[in-house]
Design a protein around this motif. Structure first.
Motif, mmCIF file in Angstrom:
data_model
loop_
_atom_site.group_PDB
_atom_site.id
_atom_site.type_symbol
_atom_site.label_atom_id
_atom_site.label_comp_id
_atom_site.label_asym_id
_atom_site.label_seq_id
_atom_site.Cartn_x
_atom_site.Cartn_y
_atom_site.Cartn_z
ATOM 1 N N PRO A 164 72.056 27.831 -4.733
ATOM 2 C CA PRO A 164 70.643 27.667 -4.406
ATOM 3 C C PRO A 164 70.396 28.325 -3.057
ATOM 4 O O PRO A 164 71.127 28.046 -2.101
ATOM 5 N N MET A 165 69.447 29.225 -2.988
ATOM 6 C CA MET A 165 69.158 29.920 -1.722
ATOM 7 C C MET A 165 67.653 29.879 -1.505
ATOM 8 O O MET A 165 66.895 30.524 -2.238
ATOM 9 N N ALA A 166 67.239 29.114 -0.493
ATOM 10 C CA ALA A 166 65.813 28.945 -0.234
ATOM 11 C C ALA A 166 65.150 30.296 -0.007
ATOM 12 O O ALA A 166 65.653 31.131 0.740
ATOM 13 N N GLN A 220 77.492 19.872 -1.793
ATOM 14 C CA GLN A 220 78.070 20.994 -1.027
ATOM 15 C C GLN A 220 78.379 20.491 0.382
ATOM 16 O O GLN A 220 77.486 19.987 1.081
ATOM 17 N N GLN A 234 82.306 24.470 1.071
ATOM 18 C CA GLN A 234 81.624 25.583 1.749
ATOM 19 C C GLN A 234 82.402 25.959 3.010
ATOM 20 O O GLN A 234 82.386 25.244 4.008
ATOM 21 N N GLY A 245 77.349 32.542 3.802
ATOM 22 C CA GLY A 245 76.047 32.965 4.305
ATOM 23 C C GLY A 245 75.098 31.782 4.327
ATOM 24 O O GLY A 245 75.276 30.823 3.582
ATOM 25 N N GLY A 256 82.029 33.815 1.276
ATOM 26 C CA GLY A 256 82.733 35.089 1.389
ATOM 27 C C GLY A 256 83.207 35.665 0.065
ATOM 28 O O GLY A 256 83.914 36.678 0.054
ATOM 29 N N GLY A 287 76.643 33.397 -3.241
ATOM 30 C CA GLY A 287 75.371 33.382 -2.535
ATOM 31 C C GLY A 287 74.966 34.811 -2.199
ATOM 32 O O GLY A 287 74.184 35.448 -2.904
ATOM 33 N N THR A 288 75.577 35.328 -1.134
ATOM 34 C CA THR A 288 75.206 36.659 -0.639
ATOM 35 C C THR A 288 75.274 37.728 -1.737
ATOM 36 O O THR A 288 74.386 38.580 -1.831
HETATM 37 C C1 FMN Z 1 70.005 33.663 1.849
HETATM 38 C C2 FMN Z 1 70.734 32.363 1.698
HETATM 39 C C3 FMN Z 1 69.997 31.177 1.581
HETATM 40 C C4 FMN Z 1 70.664 29.960 1.386
HETATM 41 N N1 FMN Z 1 69.922 28.833 1.188
HETATM 42 C C5 FMN Z 1 70.551 27.691 0.802
HETATM 43 C C6 FMN Z 1 69.788 26.565 0.361
HETATM 44 O O1 FMN Z 1 68.560 26.596 0.338
HETATM 45 N N2 FMN Z 1 70.467 25.456 -0.037
HETATM 46 C C7 FMN Z 1 71.831 25.408 -0.055
HETATM 47 O O2 FMN Z 1 72.394 24.393 -0.472
HETATM 48 N N3 FMN Z 1 72.581 26.463 0.380
HETATM 49 C C8 FMN Z 1 71.973 27.599 0.774
HETATM 50 N N4 FMN Z 1 72.725 28.686 1.147
HETATM 51 C C9 FMN Z 1 74.193 28.570 1.191
HETATM 52 C C10 FMN Z 1 74.787 28.742 -0.201
HETATM 53 O O3 FMN Z 1 74.584 27.565 -0.945
HETATM 54 C C11 FMN Z 1 76.301 29.044 -0.207
HETATM 55 O O4 FMN Z 1 77.005 28.049 0.458
HETATM 56 C C12 FMN Z 1 76.669 30.382 0.417
HETATM 57 O O5 FMN Z 1 75.752 31.375 0.076
HETATM 58 C C13 FMN Z 1 78.058 30.809 -0.041
HETATM 59 O O6 FMN Z 1 78.541 31.860 0.736
HETATM 60 P P1 FMN Z 1 78.309 33.421 0.405
HETATM 61 O O7 FMN Z 1 76.911 33.688 0.819
HETATM 62 O O8 FMN Z 1 79.301 34.106 1.238
HETATM 63 O O9 FMN Z 1 78.510 33.610 -1.075
HETATM 64 C C14 FMN Z 1 72.086 29.913 1.362
HETATM 65 C C15 FMN Z 1 72.797 31.108 1.501
HETATM 66 C C16 FMN Z 1 72.145 32.320 1.659
HETATM 67 C C17 FMN Z 1 72.961 33.584 1.773
#
Ligand code: FMN
Length: 362
Positions: free
Chosen positions: A4-6, A134, A155, A160, A197, A218-219
């Motif tokens: 989930p990414m806001a 998480q 996490q 990210g 990562g 995520g990223t």
């Molecule tokens: C642009 C962005 C927005 C995010 N927003 C949320 C969110 O709204 N809720 C949440 O639980 N995690 C959020 N995360 C964290 C992700 O849940 C996750 O832990 C993370 O993206 C994993 O690492 P990675 O980006 O290296 O794949 C966000 C990550 C990114 C990159």
């Protein structure tokens, strides 16, 4: 699992992630206003329509679980957020919900956070919904497991977006490895997913080798066609060459907490972001940043400058969330293709590892 990414993971990204065989999450973001709730309902409606259309077009085997990711500290700060969650459970019957950092929920005075979290988990489960937590530390994972969650996302500090401060955080490998062992000791099987990562099949295999049941992307999925969010930011991800250009920092939270009504609380007031002029200037001078925000020197208004940079999508100054795997992302692609490619890469990686690990005959 698609994180989930806001502001980034709406219905389209969640749907395409599910179509590729993953769990695609719609981000609820800070669910603390009627507008935010309406926007979330809108995304859920689109997701349901896309799933119904796919089924009508003959995709009988397709699974489209409705997955919603809540940010605990803002959703459960006021009664409004609680009511929204209850409405969602009743009206949309989500299959899976995730609570980000449940330990940082705000209980009403006199009630322990743990009781609130257990009750919330039980409430969701009573609607037939699985609950994911998480977390960024072993302590929080144990608390979440004690509260009865169905799955843990480990996490790591490579992740990210928001996460636990870097002095308290753990690397994805060590956190995942530890949580796999802890989850194994539970009577029922608790899946553990690794987050932070991971952007390709090699990362997936590394997590599986540790005993994880899967990974969170995520990223990698932000740099996809279906992700929402500024195009300039997505391009910046693709143009970033290595993990040297990513930093976990409190700088942006300190700035945005100075004017936002919804503030990120410690120890989750830190984010994985692309390094830029702002992080280079302040990351090692947080005390000075704090006094500069509180008592701006002549002509300096850091918060105003930062907001302007965000409005103008200026990547040299604005906050661009990114995990440390970003240097391996070469292009913005369809989410479905990204996930399929990761699965293929993982299979190749496992074949190679079998060759490497087989004992010699002599
Ligand atoms: C642009 C962005 C927005 C995010 N927003 C949320 C969110 O709204 N809720 C949440 O639980 N995690 C959020 N995360 C964290 C992700 O849940 C996750 O832990 C993370 O993206 C994993 O690492 P990675 O980006 O290296 O794949 C966000 C990550 C990114 C990159």
């Amino acid at each position: 699992m698609g994180a989930p990414m806001a502001g980034v993971s709406g219905a389209k990204l969640a749907f395409e992630t599910c179509r590729a065989g993953g769990l695609g999450f719609i981000a609820a973001g800070h669910l603390n206003s009627k507008e935010a709730f309406k926007q979330l309902e809108h995304e859920i409606e689109i997701f349901k329509e896309l799933a119904a259309k796919a089924k009508a077009n003959g995709d009988e085997g397709g699974q489209y679980p409705l997955c919603i990711g809540f940010i605990s500290h803002s959703t459960f700060k006021e009664e409004l957020g609680w009511n929204f969650v209850q409405h969602l459970l009743e009206d949309y019957e989500p299959d899976v919900v995730q609570f980000f950092a449940p330990a940082v929920s705000y209980p009403p005075p006199g009630v322990k956070a743990k009781i609130i979290v257990s009750n919330t988990v039980k409430l969701c489960q009573s609607y037939g919904c699985k609950v994911v937590a998480q977390v960024g530390s072993v302590k929080e994972a144990i608390e979440a497991l004690d509260c009865g969650v169905d799955c843990i996302v480990a996490q790591g500090s490579e992740a990210g977006g928001h996460g636990i401060r870097r002095d308290l955080g753990n690397g994805t490998l060590s956190l995942t490895s530890t949580l796999v062992k802890i989850a194994e000791q539970k009577k029922r099987k608790i899946p553990v997913l690794a987050a932070g990562g991971i952007v390709d099949g090699r990362g997936l295999v590394a997590a599986l080798a540790l005993g994880a049941d899967g990974v969170v992307l995520g990223t990698r999925l932000w740099a996809s066609n279906e992700a929402a969010g500024p195009k300039a930011y997505k391009m910046a991800l693709v143009e970033t060459r290595s993990c040297d250009d990513v930093v976990r920092t409190q700088v942006f939270d300190m700035i945005s907490n100075s004017y936002n009504t919804t503030k990120w609380p410690a120890p989750y007031d830190s984010s994985g972001v692309l390094r830029n002029l702002v992080t280079d200037a302040w990351d090692t001078k947080l005390n000075e940043l704090e006094s500069e925000i509180l008592y701006p020197s002549n002509g300096s208004n850091i918060a105003a400058k930062f907001r302007k940079a965000a409005e103008g999508q200026r990547i040299d100054t604005a906050c661009v969330y990114s995990g440390q795997g970003v240097g391996e992302i070469m292009s913005i692609e369809p989410a479905y293709g990204i996930i399929q490619k990761i699965q293929r890469e993982a299979a190749e990686s496992m074949t190679r590892l079998q060759r490497v690990c087989l004992p010699r005959d002599d």
